[in-house]
Design a protein around this motif. Structure first.
Motif, PDB file in Angstrom:
ATOM      1  N   ALA A 175      -0.084   7.954  -7.179  1.00 12.36           N
ATOM      2  CA  ALA A 175      -0.663   9.006  -6.338  1.00 12.36           C
ATOM      3  C   ALA A 175      -1.869   9.680  -6.995  1.00 12.36           C
ATOM      4  O   ALA A 175      -2.728  10.217  -6.309  1.00 12.36           O
ATOM      5  CB  ALA A 175       0.396  10.048  -6.012  1.00 12.36           C
ATOM      6  N   TYR A 232      -5.835   7.414   8.622  1.00 21.67           N
ATOM      7  CA  TYR A 232      -4.757   7.330   7.646  1.00 21.67           C
ATOM      8  C   TYR A 232      -4.056   8.668   7.595  1.00 21.67           C
ATOM      9  O   TYR A 232      -4.703   9.690   7.655  1.00 21.67           O
ATOM     10  CB  TYR A 232      -5.319   6.979   6.258  1.00 21.67           C
ATOM     11  CG  TYR A 232      -4.234   6.783   5.230  1.00 21.67           C
ATOM     12  CD1 TYR A 232      -3.586   5.570   5.127  1.00 21.67           C
ATOM     13  CD2 TYR A 232      -3.851   7.812   4.391  1.00 21.67           C
ATOM     14  CE1 TYR A 232      -2.588   5.375   4.202  1.00 21.67           C
ATOM     15  CE2 TYR A 232      -2.846   7.636   3.472  1.00 21.67           C
ATOM     16  CZ  TYR A 232      -2.215   6.426   3.372  1.00 21.67           C
ATOM     17  OH  TYR A 232      -1.222   6.240   2.459  1.00 21.67           O
ATOM     18  N   PRO A 233      -2.782   8.746   7.542  1.00 23.13           N
ATOM     19  CA  PRO A 233      -1.772   7.736   7.264  1.00 23.13           C
ATOM     20  C   PRO A 233      -1.152   7.084   8.499  1.00 23.13           C
ATOM     21  O   PRO A 233      -0.289   6.232   8.368  1.00 23.13           O
ATOM     22  CB  PRO A 233      -0.720   8.497   6.480  1.00 23.13           C
ATOM     23  CG  PRO A 233      -0.761   9.872   7.038  1.00 23.13           C
ATOM     24  CD  PRO A 233      -2.216  10.094   7.409  1.00 23.13           C
ATOM     25  N   ARG A 267      -9.232   7.715  -4.772  1.00 21.71           N
ATOM     26  CA  ARG A 267      -9.364   6.873  -3.589  1.00 21.71           C
ATOM     27  C   ARG A 267     -10.809   6.909  -3.112  1.00 21.71           C
ATOM     28  O   ARG A 267     -11.198   7.750  -2.300  1.00 21.71           O
ATOM     29  CB  ARG A 267      -8.460   7.378  -2.463  1.00 21.71           C
ATOM     30  CG  ARG A 267      -7.038   7.659  -2.863  1.00 21.71           C
ATOM     31  CD  ARG A 267      -6.229   6.383  -2.935  1.00 21.71           C
ATOM     32  NE  ARG A 267      -4.840   6.732  -3.192  1.00 21.71           N
ATOM     33  CZ  ARG A 267      -4.146   6.231  -4.176  1.00 21.71           C
ATOM     34  NH1 ARG A 267      -4.676   5.362  -4.991  1.00 21.71           N
ATOM     35  NH2 ARG A 267      -2.888   6.579  -4.363  1.00 21.71           N
ATOM     36  N   ARG A 294       0.672   3.861  -3.056  1.00 23.46           N
ATOM     37  CA  ARG A 294       0.292   5.253  -2.776  1.00 23.46           C
ATOM     38  C   ARG A 294       1.319   6.238  -3.339  1.00 23.46           C
ATOM     39  O   ARG A 294       0.978   7.355  -3.672  1.00 23.46           O
ATOM     40  CB  ARG A 294       0.148   5.485  -1.274  1.00 23.46           C
ATOM     41  CG  ARG A 294      -1.058   4.827  -0.665  1.00 23.46           C
ATOM     42  CD  ARG A 294      -2.305   5.583  -1.044  1.00 23.46           C
ATOM     43  NE  ARG A 294      -3.485   4.951  -0.490  1.00 23.46           N
ATOM     44  CZ  ARG A 294      -4.529   5.609  -0.058  1.00 23.46           C
ATOM     45  NH1 ARG A 294      -4.543   6.915  -0.087  1.00 23.46           N
ATOM     46  NH2 ARG A 294      -5.565   4.952   0.404  1.00 23.46           N
ATOM     47  N   THR A 295       2.584   5.815  -3.430  1.00 22.42           N
ATOM     48  CA  THR A 295       3.600   6.720  -3.981  1.00 22.42           C
ATOM     49  C   THR A 295       3.707   6.613  -5.496  1.00 22.42           C
ATOM     50  O   THR A 295       3.890   7.623  -6.168  1.00 22.42           O
ATOM     51  CB  THR A 295       4.976   6.452  -3.348  1.00 22.42           C
ATOM     52  OG1 THR A 295       5.334   5.092  -3.564  1.00 22.42           O
ATOM     53  CG2 THR A 295       4.977   6.757  -1.874  1.00 22.42           C
ATOM     54  N   ILE A 302       0.835  -1.202   0.000  1.00 20.93           N
ATOM     55  CA  ILE A 302       0.000   0.000   0.000  1.00 20.93           C
ATOM     56  C   ILE A 302       0.869   1.249   0.000  1.00 20.93           C
ATOM     57  O   ILE A 302       0.596   2.209  -0.727  1.00 20.93           O
ATOM     58  CB  ILE A 302      -0.967  -0.010   1.206  1.00 20.93           C
ATOM     59  CG1 ILE A 302      -1.991  -1.126   1.037  1.00 20.93           C
ATOM     60  CG2 ILE A 302      -1.669   1.340   1.365  1.00 20.93           C
ATOM     61  CD1 ILE A 302      -2.878  -1.337   2.231  1.00 20.93           C
TER      62      ILE A 302
END
Length: 90
Positions: free
Chosen positions: A58, A69-70, A62, A54-55, A50
Protein backbone atom coordinates in the motif's frame (compact mmCIF):
# COMPACT_ATOMS: atom_id res chain seq x y z
CA UNK A 1 24.59 -22.85 -17.57
CA UNK A 2 22.61 -21.57 -14.60
CA UNK A 3 19.18 -22.96 -13.79
CA UNK A 4 17.67 -19.50 -14.22
CA UNK A 5 18.76 -19.47 -17.86
CA UNK A 6 17.52 -23.00 -18.49
CA UNK A 7 14.01 -22.44 -17.11
CA UNK A 8 12.68 -20.18 -19.91
CA UNK A 9 13.92 -22.64 -22.51
CA UNK A 10 12.17 -25.52 -20.78
CA UNK A 11 8.95 -23.50 -20.58
CA UNK A 12 9.14 -22.61 -24.28
CA UNK A 13 9.76 -26.22 -25.29
CA UNK A 14 6.93 -27.51 -23.10
CA UNK A 15 4.57 -24.88 -24.48
CA UNK A 16 5.50 -25.82 -28.05
CA UNK A 17 4.98 -29.53 -27.36
CA UNK A 18 1.61 -28.86 -25.71
CA UNK A 19 0.53 -26.62 -28.62
CA UNK A 20 1.55 -29.30 -31.12
CA UNK A 21 -0.43 -31.95 -29.25
CA UNK A 22 -3.49 -29.74 -29.11
CA UNK A 23 -3.17 -28.96 -32.80
CA UNK A 24 -2.96 -32.63 -33.73
CA UNK A 25 -5.83 -33.77 -31.51
CA UNK A 26 -8.38 -30.95 -31.55
CA UNK A 27 -10.64 -29.08 -33.86
CA UNK A 28 -10.26 -25.37 -34.52
CA UNK A 29 -13.28 -24.63 -32.32
CA UNK A 30 -11.79 -26.59 -29.40
CA UNK A 31 -8.45 -24.85 -29.76
CA UNK A 32 -10.08 -21.44 -29.97
CA UNK A 33 -12.18 -22.18 -26.89
CA UNK A 34 -9.20 -23.32 -24.82
CA UNK A 35 -6.99 -20.41 -25.86
CA UNK A 36 -9.74 -17.92 -25.06
CA UNK A 37 -10.47 -19.69 -21.79
CA UNK A 38 -6.80 -19.54 -20.74
CA UNK A 39 -6.61 -15.87 -21.66
CA UNK A 40 -9.67 -15.05 -19.56
CA UNK A 41 -8.42 -17.10 -16.60
CA UNK A 42 -5.11 -15.22 -16.66
CA UNK A 43 -7.05 -11.94 -16.82
CA UNK A 44 -8.92 -12.93 -13.65
CA UNK A 45 -5.66 -13.89 -11.95
CA UNK A 46 -4.07 -10.61 -13.01
CA UNK A 47 -6.97 -8.62 -11.57
CA UNK A 48 -6.78 -10.57 -8.32
CA UNK A 49 -3.03 -9.93 -8.21
CA UNK A 50 -3.70 -6.20 -8.34
CA UNK A 51 -5.99 -6.53 -5.31
CA UNK A 52 -3.28 -8.44 -3.48
CA UNK A 53 -0.51 -6.01 -4.40
CA UNK A 54 -2.61 -2.99 -3.46
CA UNK A 55 -3.06 -4.42 0.05
CA UNK A 56 0.43 -5.82 0.62
CA UNK A 57 2.29 -2.87 -0.92
CA UNK A 58 0.00 0.00 0.00
CA UNK A 59 2.95 2.36 0.58
CA UNK A 60 4.30 2.16 -3.00
CA UNK A 61 3.77 5.26 -5.14
CA UNK A 62 1.13 4.95 -7.88
CA UNK A 63 2.30 7.04 -10.84
CA UNK A 64 -0.58 5.90 -13.05
CA UNK A 65 -4.20 6.38 -12.01
CA UNK A 66 -7.13 4.46 -13.46
CA UNK A 67 -10.38 6.31 -14.07
CA UNK A 68 -13.10 4.83 -11.86
CA UNK A 69 -10.74 2.96 -9.54
CA UNK A 70 -11.55 1.09 -7.30
CA UNK A 71 -14.92 0.22 -8.91
CA UNK A 72 -13.37 -0.72 -12.27
CA UNK A 73 -11.19 -3.54 -10.95
CA UNK A 74 -13.91 -5.59 -9.20
CA UNK A 75 -16.22 -5.23 -12.19
CA UNK A 76 -13.40 -6.41 -14.48
CA UNK A 77 -12.63 -9.44 -12.31
CA UNK A 78 -16.30 -10.37 -11.85
CA UNK A 79 -17.03 -9.97 -15.56
CA UNK A 80 -14.15 -12.21 -16.56
CA UNK A 81 -15.03 -14.72 -13.84
CA UNK A 82 -18.54 -14.95 -15.30
CA UNK A 83 -16.97 -15.78 -18.67
CA UNK A 84 -14.83 -18.51 -17.03
CA UNK A 85 -17.87 -20.06 -15.36
CA UNK A 86 -19.85 -19.84 -18.62
CA UNK A 87 -17.08 -21.59 -20.52
CA UNK A 88 -16.91 -24.36 -17.93
CA UNK A 89 -20.70 -24.83 -17.99
CA UNK A 90 -20.84 -24.93 -21.78
Amino acid sequence: MHATYRTPHVAIVLTCVWAALLTLTGTYEQLFTWVTFASVVFGVLGGLAIFRLRTTHAHVARPYRTWGYPAVLPSFVVGLFVLVVNTLVE
